[in-house]
Write an enzyme that holds these catalytic residues in place. Structure first.
Site, PDB file in Angstrom:
ATOM      1  N   ARG A  60       6.940  -6.775 -63.012  1.00 41.71           N
ATOM      2  CA  ARG A  60       6.339  -7.530 -64.118  1.00 41.71           C
ATOM      3  C   ARG A  60       4.898  -7.950 -63.835  1.00 41.71           C
ATOM      4  O   ARG A  60       4.007  -7.751 -64.666  1.00 41.71           O
ATOM      5  CB  ARG A  60       7.127  -8.816 -64.411  1.00 41.71           C
ATOM      6  CG  ARG A  60       8.276  -8.651 -65.350  1.00 41.71           C
ATOM      7  CD  ARG A  60       9.362  -9.637 -65.000  1.00 41.71           C
ATOM      8  NE  ARG A  60       9.914  -9.245 -63.722  1.00 41.71           N
ATOM      9  CZ  ARG A  60      10.870  -8.329 -63.578  1.00 41.71           C
ATOM     10  NH1 ARG A  60      11.417  -7.798 -64.636  1.00 41.71           N
ATOM     11  NH2 ARG A  60      11.306  -7.960 -62.389  1.00 41.71           N
ATOM     12  N   THR A  61       4.686  -8.574 -62.677  1.00 36.99           N
ATOM     13  CA  THR A  61       3.365  -9.146 -62.422  1.00 36.99           C
ATOM     14  C   THR A  61       2.327  -8.029 -62.378  1.00 36.99           C
ATOM     15  O   THR A  61       1.290  -8.078 -63.044  1.00 36.99           O
ATOM     16  CB  THR A  61       3.384  -9.938 -61.093  1.00 36.99           C
ATOM     17  OG1 THR A  61       4.439 -10.895 -61.174  1.00 36.99           O
ATOM     18  CG2 THR A  61       2.076 -10.631 -60.845  1.00 36.99           C
ATOM     19  N   LYS A  89      -5.172   1.563 -39.661  1.00 38.15           N
ATOM     20  CA  LYS A  89      -5.910   1.903 -38.432  1.00 38.15           C
ATOM     21  C   LYS A  89      -6.173   0.676 -37.579  1.00 38.15           C
ATOM     22  O   LYS A  89      -6.790   0.767 -36.527  1.00 38.15           O
ATOM     23  CB  LYS A  89      -7.281   2.509 -38.789  1.00 38.15           C
ATOM     24  CG  LYS A  89      -7.240   3.762 -39.609  1.00 38.15           C
ATOM     25  CD  LYS A  89      -8.681   4.224 -39.864  1.00 38.15           C
ATOM     26  CE  LYS A  89      -8.758   5.235 -40.969  1.00 38.15           C
ATOM     27  NZ  LYS A  89     -10.147   5.408 -41.459  1.00 38.15           N
ATOM     28  N   ARG A 110      -1.071  -9.986 -53.932  1.00 33.47           N
ATOM     29  CA  ARG A 110       0.302 -10.426 -53.632  1.00 33.47           C
ATOM     30  C   ARG A 110       0.592 -10.082 -52.183  1.00 33.47           C
ATOM     31  O   ARG A 110       0.410  -8.931 -51.777  1.00 33.47           O
ATOM     32  CB  ARG A 110       1.313  -9.747 -54.563  1.00 33.47           C
ATOM     33  CG  ARG A 110       2.745 -10.014 -54.133  1.00 33.47           C
ATOM     34  CD  ARG A 110       3.778  -9.529 -55.121  1.00 33.47           C
ATOM     35  NE  ARG A 110       3.917 -10.424 -56.257  1.00 33.47           N
ATOM     36  CZ  ARG A 110       4.949 -10.377 -57.109  1.00 33.47           C
ATOM     37  NH1 ARG A 110       5.901  -9.481 -56.941  1.00 33.47           N
ATOM     38  NH2 ARG A 110       5.010 -11.213 -58.119  1.00 33.47           N
ATOM     39  N   HIS A 139       3.384 -19.040 -57.198  1.00 34.77           N
ATOM     40  CA  HIS A 139       3.162 -17.930 -58.122  1.00 34.77           C
ATOM     41  C   HIS A 139       2.538 -18.543 -59.387  1.00 34.77           C
ATOM     42  O   HIS A 139       3.185 -18.682 -60.414  1.00 34.77           O
ATOM     43  CB  HIS A 139       4.507 -17.265 -58.423  1.00 34.77           C
ATOM     44  CG  HIS A 139       4.424 -15.914 -59.046  1.00 34.77           C
ATOM     45  ND1 HIS A 139       3.271 -15.421 -59.629  1.00 34.77           N
ATOM     46  CD2 HIS A 139       5.358 -14.950 -59.217  1.00 34.77           C
ATOM     47  CE1 HIS A 139       3.518 -14.206 -60.102  1.00 34.77           C
ATOM     48  NE2 HIS A 139       4.767 -13.898 -59.862  1.00 34.77           N
TER      49      HIS A 139
HETATM   50  C1  NCD Z   1       9.177 -13.430 -59.088  1.00 36.53           C
HETATM   51  C2  NCD Z   1       8.405 -13.344 -57.782  1.00 36.53           C
HETATM   52  O1  NCD Z   1       7.898 -12.274 -57.435  1.00 36.53           O
HETATM   53  O2  NCD Z   1       8.302 -14.372 -57.155  1.00 36.53           O
HETATM   54  N1  NCD Z   1       9.045 -12.272 -59.865  1.00 36.53           N
HETATM   55  C3  NCD Z   1       8.069 -12.252 -60.836  1.00 36.53           C
HETATM   56  O3  NCD Z   1       6.909 -12.143 -60.525  1.00 36.53           O
HETATM   57  N2  NCD Z   1       8.448 -12.420 -62.105  1.00 36.53           N
HETATM   58  C4  NCD Z   1      10.557 -13.916 -58.963  1.00 36.53           C
HETATM   59  C5  NCD Z   1      11.490 -13.229 -58.006  1.00 36.53           C
HETATM   60  O4  NCD Z   1      11.176 -12.207 -57.395  1.00 36.53           O
HETATM   61  O5  NCD Z   1      12.606 -13.739 -57.876  1.00 36.53           O
END
Ligand code: NCD
Length: 310
Positions: A60-61, A89, A110, A139
Site C-alpha cells: 500500500r505505502t 559493496k 522505509r 508510520h
Molecule cells: C503497516 C506497516 O507497514 O506498518 N502497513 C501499511 O503500511 N499499511 C501495517 C502492518 O504491516 O501491519
C-alpha cells in the site's frame, strides 16, 4: 498564491507536524485529483523527481506513493533492491543518502532501522525525508490517511472514543495514530493488546487508557472507531515468536457495535477481521487504504511546491 510553510519539510514523526499543518494536508487532500486527473493544472509535481528507498516489504505505502506521484505528473526513481546498490559493496547508508539527495527532490524511506530517517535527514542536505515506516517506531503518513478517513466518515477528529486492538508494541501505525489523536480535543484511545504487546510508555498520551484485551466484546458497543492491527510476527523477539496472539473480529462482535462505528485496519490483515465483515457498511479498511492516494498526493504537493495555489 500563498507562501508555503511546509515547503521542504520532512515528516519523520507525526508530531513533526502541528495540528494546523495536519489540518492543512487533510484540507488539500480534498482537492487532489486522485486517479482522475481531469485538469492539466493538477500536474502539481511536474518536473519533480522523488526517490524511493524501501528496505522493507510494502504494498500500500509504496504503491500509493508511486501512483500519487505519477498522477501529479512527477517521476520516481527507485533505489531498488539492496543487492543492486553499492550498499552491497559496503558503502555506508549515510553516503548513499548524500549521493541520492544530490539527484532528487525528496526521499521516501522505509527501513527496519528506527534511526534511519533521522540519520538520513542529517545527510540529505535539505532534501525532505518522508518516513514510510521506521522499524516498529512510527508510520506518520499512515496516520495522516487514518485521520483523513475518520474525518471523512464521522465528520470530526475530536471527542472520539477509539478502540485500538492488536500488537500495540511493535505496530508502528498505532504509535503515530495515538500521538495524532492526542493533538485533537477530547479523544480517548482504549488500548487492547495481548499481554506482552502493550503500548510502550513513550507513545502513551493523555488520551490513552489501558483496557483488558478480553473485554473487547463489552467495550465495542461504546466505540466510534475500532482500529485493528496485525501481530507484527516479523518483529517479535525469539522468546515469544511462537506465542499465539491471534484474535478475530467477526460479524457477531460487529452486531454489538454502534450503527455508525467505523472499523479500520492499516492492512495487511492476516486473520484479525473475518471476510464476512467486509460486507458490513462500517468496514472502512479498504476505503482507508484507497484514501492513501489523495492524502499522499496532498503531502507531496505541500512539501514540494514553494507556492500553494489551492
Ligand atoms: C503497516 C506497516 O507497514 O506498518 N502497513 C501499511 O503500511 N499499511 C501495517 C502492518 O504491516 O501491519
Amino acid at each position: 498564491m500563498n507562501e508555503n510553510l511546509l515547503y521542504k519539510k520532512s515528516i519523520i514523526q507525526i508530531d513533526d507536524y502541528s495540528r494546523s499543518e495536519i489540518e492543512l494536508i487533510l484540507a488539500h487532500s480534498e482537492k487532489m485529483p486522485g486517479k482522475d486527473p481531469f485538469f492539466p493544472q493538477t500536474k502539481f509535481l511536474e518536473g519533480k523527481i522523488i526517490d524511493l528507498a524501501f528496505f522493507e516489504p510494502s504494498t500500500r505505502t509504496r504503491m500509493s506513493f508511486e501512483h500519487a506521484i505519477k498522477y501529479l505528473g512527477g517521476s520516481i526513481c527507485d533505489l531498488g533492491d539492496l543487492d543492486k546498490t553499492s550498499l552491497k559493496k559496503g558503502e555506508s547508508f549515510e553516503d548513499t543518502i548524500k549521493i541520492i539527495s544530490g539527484y532528487c527532490n525528496a526521499i521516501i524511506l522505509r527501513s527496519s532501522d528506527e534511526k534511519a530517517c533521522i540519520e538520513a535527514k542529517k545527510y540529505s542536505d535539505g532534501v525532505p525525508i518522508i518516513n514510510a515506516g521506521n522499524g516498529s517506531d512510527e508510520h506518520p503518513t499512515q496516520a495522516l490517511l487514518d485521520l483523513y478517513t475518520i474525518k471523512k466518515k464521522l465528520g470530526r477528529l475530536d471527542c472520539l472514543n477509539v478502540g485500538i486492538i492488536g500488537d500495540l508494541k511493535y505496530g508502528r501505525t498505532v504509535h503515530s495514530l495515538v500521538k495524532s489523536l492526542s493533538i485533537f480535543e477530547g479523544n480517548t484511545c482504549n488500548l487492547l493488546s495481548p499481554k506482552g504487546l502493550e503500548l510502550p510508555e513513550k507513545y502513551f498520551t493523555k488520551s490513552c487508557i489501558n483496557c483488558e484485551f478480553s473485554d473487547i466484546n463489552d467495550l465495542i458497543k461504546d466505540f466510534d472507531v475500532l482500529y485493528a492491527t496485525r501481530i507484527q510476527k516479523e518483529r517479535l523477539p525469539n522468546e515469544i515468536k511462537d506465542e499465539n496472539y491471534s484474535y478475530e473480529i467477526n460479524q457477531k462482535m460487529m452486531d454489538n457495535a454502534k450503527k455508525n462505528m467505523i472499523l479500520m485496519h492499516p492492512l495487511p490483515r492476516i486473520n484479525e477481521i473475518t471476510a464476512e465483515v467486509d460486507m458490513d457498511p462500517r468496514a472502512a479498511y479498504f476505503e482507508q487504504a484507497k484514501n492513501g492516494l489523495i492524502v499522499r498526493q496532498a503531502l507531496l504537493y505541500s512539501i514540494l511546491r514553494k507556492k500553494i495555489i489551492l
